[in-house]
Design a protein around this motif. Structure first.
Motif: not given
Lengths: 113, 116
Positions: B89-99, B101-107
């Motif tokens: 299983v392959y997952f793509c993910a996004l990381s943002e610099a929020r002050s 809460g969560n900053q890492f989002y997996f598909g």
């Protein structure tokens, strides 16, 4: 070797009992995370910690608790209040909270009957 | 709304075929990072690549290549000459610099089966 260890790999518990899952890292990472994965599903964030003595709830924190007394360790307790605790639990760490890749442990498969 | 969308739930290919796994992300930040992970049957997620939002050059690593296009908010992953060991299983993910809460989002992941 640097990495993340989780123990045990398989864990069986009776309903109504609390259980603690271990997670240790020797990567000198500041941030640590706990995820839950159900069969055929993606990852859901339970708790995260960006520094010692600090942790924040993720998307599904109800019925779980954590502590971060040492940089290397981030244990997760699955309490009896968690309605569906049977799942695969993954611990991860990253250098900092944002922008850095997370490295994962091998996971603990918890079965509650 | 999903921050990271992997529309392909399951893909099956015959060994030696090429396969592309799609990833579409959503963010308002100008600085962000994208990732791909592999989860083999053993369960442990393996980090494959990290790419920042300012670097749109394609990357190749052996049989793996990644195509990042900001214009379409996509970060697709291609496996060339697939092998049975690529089944995972392959997952793509996004990381943002929020002050906060969560900053890492997996598909939600794409399950790839390579048939011998």
């Amino acid at each position: 070797d640097g990495g993340i260890t989780q123990s045990p790999k398989y864990l069986f518990r009776k309903e109504g009992q609390n259980v603690t899952l271990s997670c240790e890292q020797n990567l000198n990472h500041d941030a640590m995370y706990w995820y839950r994965q159900d069969p055929g599903q993606g990852l859901r964030l339970i708790y995260y910690s960006q520094i010692v003595n600090d942790f924040q709830k993720g998307d599904i924190a109800e019925g779980y608790s954590v502590s971060r007394e040492k940089k290397e360790s981030f244990p997760l307790t699955v309490t009896s209040a968690q309605k569906n605790p049977t799942a695969f639990y993954l611990c991860a760490s990253s250098l900092k909270r944002a922008f850095y890749e997370q490295y994962f442990g091998p996971g603990t498969r918890l079965t509650v009957t | 709304a999903q921050k990271v969308t992997q529309a392909q739930t399951e893909i099956s290919v015959v060994e030696k075929e090429d396969v592309t796994l799609d990833c579409v992300y959503e963010t308002r930040d100008t600085t962000y990072y994208l990732f791909w992970y592999k989860q083999p049957p053993s369960g442990e997620l393996v980090f494959l690549i990290r790419r920042n939002s300012f670097d749109e050059q394609n990357e190749i690593s052996g049989r793996y290549s990644w195509n990042f296009q900001k214009s379409t908010s996509s970060f697709n992953f291609t496996i060339t000459a697939s092998q049975v060991v690529d089944s995972a299983v392959y997952f793509c993910a996004l990381s943002e610099a929020r002050s906060t809460g969560n900053q890492f989002y997996f598909g939600t992941g794409t399950s790839l089966t390579v048939i011998p």
